[in-house]
Design an enzyme around this catalytic site. Structure first.
Site, mmCIF file in Angstrom:
data_model
loop_
_atom_site.group_PDB
_atom_site.id
_atom_site.type_symbol
_atom_site.label_atom_id
_atom_site.label_comp_id
_atom_site.label_asym_id
_atom_site.label_seq_id
_atom_site.Cartn_x
_atom_site.Cartn_y
_atom_site.Cartn_z
ATOM 1 N N TYR A 89 112.429 31.217 58.128
ATOM 2 C CA TYR A 89 112.925 31.041 56.759
ATOM 3 C C TYR A 89 113.247 32.381 56.093
ATOM 4 O O TYR A 89 114.343 32.590 55.563
ATOM 5 C CB TYR A 89 111.879 30.289 55.930
ATOM 6 N N SER B 203 115.934 34.514 48.283
ATOM 7 C CA SER B 203 114.531 34.321 47.921
ATOM 8 C C SER B 203 113.880 35.684 47.842
ATOM 9 O O SER B 203 114.368 36.653 48.454
ATOM 10 C CB SER B 203 113.835 33.502 49.008
HETATM 11 P P1 NAD Z 1 114.049 21.249 47.197
HETATM 12 O O1 NAD Z 1 113.363 20.652 48.366
HETATM 13 O O2 NAD Z 1 113.960 20.506 45.916
HETATM 14 O O3 NAD Z 1 115.577 21.493 47.541
HETATM 15 C C1 NAD Z 1 116.034 21.759 48.835
HETATM 16 C C2 NAD Z 1 117.154 20.789 49.136
HETATM 17 O O4 NAD Z 1 117.767 21.185 50.360
HETATM 18 C C3 NAD Z 1 116.725 19.358 49.357
HETATM 19 O O5 NAD Z 1 116.674 18.616 48.165
HETATM 20 C C4 NAD Z 1 117.798 18.838 50.298
HETATM 21 O O6 NAD Z 1 118.750 18.095 49.589
HETATM 22 C C5 NAD Z 1 118.457 20.079 50.838
HETATM 23 N N1 NAD Z 1 118.470 20.067 52.291
HETATM 24 C C6 NAD Z 1 117.537 20.550 53.147
HETATM 25 N N2 NAD Z 1 117.915 20.313 54.415
HETATM 26 C C7 NAD Z 1 119.111 19.675 54.354
HETATM 27 C C8 NAD Z 1 120.019 19.178 55.312
HETATM 28 N N3 NAD Z 1 119.787 19.296 56.651
HETATM 29 N N4 NAD Z 1 121.133 18.562 54.890
HETATM 30 C C9 NAD Z 1 121.389 18.416 53.568
HETATM 31 N N5 NAD Z 1 120.578 18.877 52.608
HETATM 32 C C10 NAD Z 1 119.458 19.506 53.005
HETATM 33 O O7 NAD Z 1 113.446 22.732 47.063
HETATM 34 P P2 NAD Z 1 113.912 24.009 46.205
HETATM 35 O O8 NAD Z 1 112.721 24.891 46.185
HETATM 36 O O9 NAD Z 1 114.551 23.620 44.949
HETATM 37 O O10 NAD Z 1 114.948 24.697 47.189
HETATM 38 C C11 NAD Z 1 116.241 25.092 46.768
HETATM 39 C C12 NAD Z 1 116.557 26.482 47.302
HETATM 40 O O11 NAD Z 1 115.745 27.435 46.641
HETATM 41 C C13 NAD Z 1 116.329 26.668 48.800
HETATM 42 O O12 NAD Z 1 117.404 27.405 49.359
HETATM 43 C C14 NAD Z 1 115.073 27.500 48.837
HETATM 44 O O13 NAD Z 1 115.009 28.302 49.996
HETATM 45 C C15 NAD Z 1 115.265 28.346 47.587
HETATM 46 N N6 NAD Z 1 114.037 28.986 47.119
HETATM 47 C C16 NAD Z 1 113.010 28.231 46.652
HETATM 48 C C17 NAD Z 1 111.866 28.866 46.215
HETATM 49 C C18 NAD Z 1 110.680 28.083 45.727
HETATM 50 O O14 NAD Z 1 109.619 28.663 45.518
HETATM 51 N N7 NAD Z 1 110.789 26.781 45.518
HETATM 52 C C19 NAD Z 1 111.775 30.263 46.228
HETATM 53 C C20 NAD Z 1 112.857 30.991 46.698
HETATM 54 C C21 NAD Z 1 113.990 30.355 47.133
#
Ligand code: NAD
Ligand code: MG
Length: 299
Positions: A203, A190
């Site tokens: 985080y 991230s």
């Molecule tokens: P999202 O909530 O759609 O996806 C996260 C997923 O993590 C969930 O759908 C879930 O299936 C999974 N998850 C969480 N805890 C879990 C557990 N205990 N067991 C199994 N599955 C679990 O959100 P997103 O933003 O698409 O996140 C995806 C990745 O992108 C993450 O690693 C997040 O840190 C990273 N990220 C997101 C952003 C943002 O702004 N959205 C920015 C930087 C990084």
């Protein structure tokens, strides 16, 4: 022909500058209940065979960035094993339907990544369901907003590390015996890895760890022909944000001030970075973090 990811145009206006209403759901959240619903590229992602015949395990594949990656990979010709939590079945079904609409195989393997036994069973299930494995994509993540360190419970701190750092470790370790030369591993960091916001200490520090771990592992596995890389998204509109990922009051401005492009990204805009790193076209790209963040400076 409808617009796809190759259509030339202004990136500033390519996706709308959203002003989401204040909204909250319990973790892990259901994406289809969000306002607005994130764009996973359902209507726009066009595959050209970059991942023909590949067998990919993707965590967090039901929603957000992981779901967009699953859809893109399937359209590029890959079969997919999907990890997600049992509560996310309805979001997962949407993605599975789209994978199957491409004539590709979808292997649903729901479970809790904080459990090492599930991580090992996940890899075994993916290998069995896909007839092998050559692509491991760790996207799942946990982010819970807390302004004071004193408010981060030991349980939250541990759960965040188990989900974001331990699970990829367990999964990669279990997957390695199955990965031959040409295989790729992609982890998800991230922008927080470099510029930690003060309200997500647990985080942001996991994201620094993921970057560091990946760069070390990449050197270990490069001589074996297995490439390890990272995607580091910036502010992206996903259900993570509305499940206490950020201060709910800030949702109407989500992404508009951090990224020079002036808007939040959509999952559909992050997925092509994973396609690039999974595909043989990136054969000389190893230990790299590809920042996909609308222009936020990185080291
Ligand atoms: P999202 O909530 O759609 O996806 C996260 C997923 O993590 C969930 O759908 C879930 O299936 C999974 N998850 C969480 N805890 C879990 C557990 N205990 N067991 C199994 N599955 C679990 O959100 P997103 O933003 O698409 O996140 C995806 C990745 O992108 C993450 O690693 C997040 O840190 C990273 N990220 C997101 C952003 C943002 O702004 N959205 C920015 C930087 C990084
Ligand atoms: Mg989800």
């Amino acid at each position: 022909m409808a617009d796809d990811q190759y259509t030339f145009g202004d990136p500033v206006t390519r996706y709308p500058k959203i002003e989401p209403p204040v909204q909250q759901q319990p973790e892990p959240g259901v994406q289809s209940r969000m306002e607005p619903v994130p764009d996973l590229g359902e209507q726009s992602y066009r595959g050209i065979g970059k991942l023909t015949g590949r067998r990919a395990l993707i965590t967090g594949a039901d929603s957000g960035i992981g779901a967009a990656v699953a859809i893109a990979f399937a359209r590029e010709g890959a079969d997919i094993a999907l990890s997600y939590l049992p509560e996310e079945e309805s979001d997962a079904r949407h993605v599975i339907e789209l994978i199957e609409a491409e004539g590709r195989t979808a292997v649903p393997l729901p479970g809790d990544l904080t459990d090492a036994e599930y991580c090992r069973a996940l890899v075994a299930g993916a290998v069995e369901g896909l007839g092998g494995l050559d692509t491991v994509v760790n996207v799942a993540g946990k982010q819970v907003w807390q302004t004071e360190i004193g408010d981060i419970t030991d349980e939250q701190f541990e759960a965040t590390y188990r989900t974001n750092v331990f699970a990829p470790f367990w999964i990669i370790k279990a997957a390695l015996p199955h990965l031959g030369p040409g295989s790729t591993i992609i982890n998800t960091a991230s922008a927080e890895a470099y510029s930690p916001a003060p309200d997500r200490l647990d985080y942001a520090s996991t994201k620094g760890a993921i970057n560091n771990f990946s760069k070390g592992l990449a050197q270990q596995l490069a001589p074996k022909g297995i490439r390890v890389n990272v995607v580091a998204p910036g502010p992206t509109w996903t259900v993570l944000q509305v499940t206490r990922g950020v201060d709910p009051e800030t949702l109407p401005e989500f992404g508009s001030s951090e990224a020079p492009i002036g808007r939040a990204g959509q999952p559909a805009e992050i997925a092509p970075a994973y396609v690039f790193l999974a595909s043989p076209e990136s054969s000389f790209v190893i230990g790299e973090t590809l920042n996909v963040n609308g222009g936020m400076p990185t080291p």
